[in-house]
Design an enzyme around this catalytic site. Structure first.
Site, short mmCIF file in Angstrom:
data_model
loop_
_atom_site.label_atom_id
_atom_site.label_comp_id
_atom_site.label_asym_id
_atom_site.label_seq_id
_atom_site.Cartn_x
_atom_site.Cartn_y
_atom_site.Cartn_z
N HIS A 1 7.37 58.38 74.60
CA HIS A 1 6.32 57.38 74.38
C HIS A 1 6.88 56.10 73.74
CE1 HIS A 1 2.61 60.22 74.78
NE2 HIS A 1 3.64 60.71 75.44
N GLU A 20 -2.34 64.02 82.92
CA GLU A 20 -1.98 64.87 81.78
C GLU A 20 -2.15 64.11 80.47
OE1 GLU A 20 0.00 66.50 78.51
OE2 GLU A 20 0.81 64.71 79.46
N ASP A 44 1.40 61.37 85.86
CA ASP A 44 0.94 60.09 85.33
C ASP A 44 1.91 59.49 84.33
OD1 ASP A 44 0.28 62.32 83.74
OD2 ASP A 44 -1.33 61.25 82.71
#
Length: 386
Positions: free
Chosen positions: A359, A136, A78
């Protein structure tokens, strides 16, 4: 057998595969295109597989035809709700979604390991399971995959996984015995007050002000109730209240995460957090609702497997390039697999100056490191299943 020579023809394949996947990022539990890509790859390799496990999960099995243990190689599929800003020629084609945590690379390495290990099949005994896991990033796909039976029939003896790691130098491999990542849990608080005119606060119960006090009080759980020598964190990542500058809001919504390596603290988080919320709300005359999601336990590497993997990694990048990474309060649901089998979650160094870090909308890395991940998987299979 010269494993480096075996892997060399696949160097470009793992890069191309990663780029294909990078173009089609999908959020947790919505990995339709990614799962379809994995299935097409497995079909080309003529490897039996099971699809639609716990949503969009896929498991392929390489049976050597000879008795022996079972090794699991796990990848997560993902992506994140981030608008990509890398400017790459293979950037995300899905607006607002990006592979900013390396899951495209993780999936590519395990897929190419399928190709390489098929060529090594005659040198191996036992079984290899290739796990492609959804969700996840949340709500967590590992536990549902396990509940669906991916670690049974045959039972998994050894479990390996890898993560792209910007915190260690490019070209290194990081292996740590024992706890590597923390137990990661999440919570949501809705403060219920009484709204009204900004000029008449005495007639209202200010949900925003109450929420601010809740946030401050939650930070004191760590600073005053936790051992300062034991890494622990409570972070508020979401606070929403109000619709206009002159209106006292009736509700406020707070979202946060609690992280720890301590199993007892992981179990007790609700009993530590909710009384603080209740105390502040009672003092301010507000109501509240509190929802807690336990999340994953700490990611703990088996010491024996970590030692074996250090020797394997040394053959891949050289002994001086195998390092022990620092623990991090990040979380990983690889932890659930490691509770069921001897295993190790290792780090593939992407460099301290990697664009943006995990991220981040600018996250990217030198893709030549991916061949080392594939080689670790192949050498580990030989070591464990030869």
């Amino acid at each position: 057998m010269n494993i480096k020579s075996l892997i060399k023809p696949y160097h470009q394949l793992v890069i191309d595969t990663r780029r294909d996947l990078h173009r089609i990022p999908e959020l947790s539990s919505h990995e339709e295109k990614t799962s379809a890509y994995v299935i097409d790859y497995l079909k080309r390799e003529n490897l039996p597989f099971t699809a639609d496990i716990a949503g969009h999960g896929v498991m392929a099995v390489l049976d050597t035809g000879r008795p022996g243990p079972t090794l699991m190689l796990r990848a997560d599929m993902d992506a994140l709700p981030i608008a990509e800003q890398t400017g790459l020629s293979f950037a995300s084609q899905h607006p607002g979604v990006m592979h900013a945590c390396g899951h495209d690379a993780h999936t590519a390495m395990v897929l190419v390991a399928v190709t390489a290990l098929k060529a090594l099949k005659d040198q191996l005994c036992g079984t290899i399971k290739f796990i492609f896991q959804p969700a996840e990033e949340g709500p967590g796909g590992a536990k549902p995959m396990i509940e669906a039976g991916v670690m049974d029939n045959p039972r998994v003896d050894f479990a390996l996984g890898c993560h792209i790691w910007p915190d260690i130098p490019e070209g290194t491999i990081g292996i740590r015995s024992g706890p590597l990542l923390a137990a990661a849990s999440g919570f949501r608080i809705i403060i219920k007050g009484r709204g009204g005119h900004a000029a008449k606060p005495h007639l209202c119960v200010d949900a925003l002000e109450t929420g601010c006090q809740v946030v401050g009080a939650l930070q004191r759980i760590v600073s005053r109730k936790m051992d300062p020598l034991a890494p622990t964190v409570i972070t508020i990542g979401h606070f929403q209240a109000g619709t206009a500058f002159n209106v006292i809001p009736e509700t406020a919504t707070i979202g946060g995460t609690a992280r720890t390596f301590d199993m007892d603290t992981w179990q007790r988080w609700p009993q530590l957090i909710e009384p603080v919320v209740k105390g502040v709300c009672d003092a301010m005359g507000a109501g509240y609702t509190f929802t807690f999601r336990k999340g994953c336990p700490p990611t703990v590497n088996d010491p024996g497997m970590a030692r074996r993997l250090r020797d394997i990694a040394a053959a891949v990048v050289g002994p001086d390039r195998v390092i022990e990474p620092n623990q991090t309060l990040g979380g990983e649901d690889m932890a659930f697999y490691l509770q069921k089998a001897k295993g190790c979650f290792f780090c593939l160094g992407a460099g301290n100056d990697v664009d943006g870090g995990l991220h981040n909308p600018c996250f990217n890395f030198d893709e030549t490191i991916l061949a080392s991940g594939v080689e670790v998987y192949c050498r580990a299979a030989i070591d464990l299943l030869a």
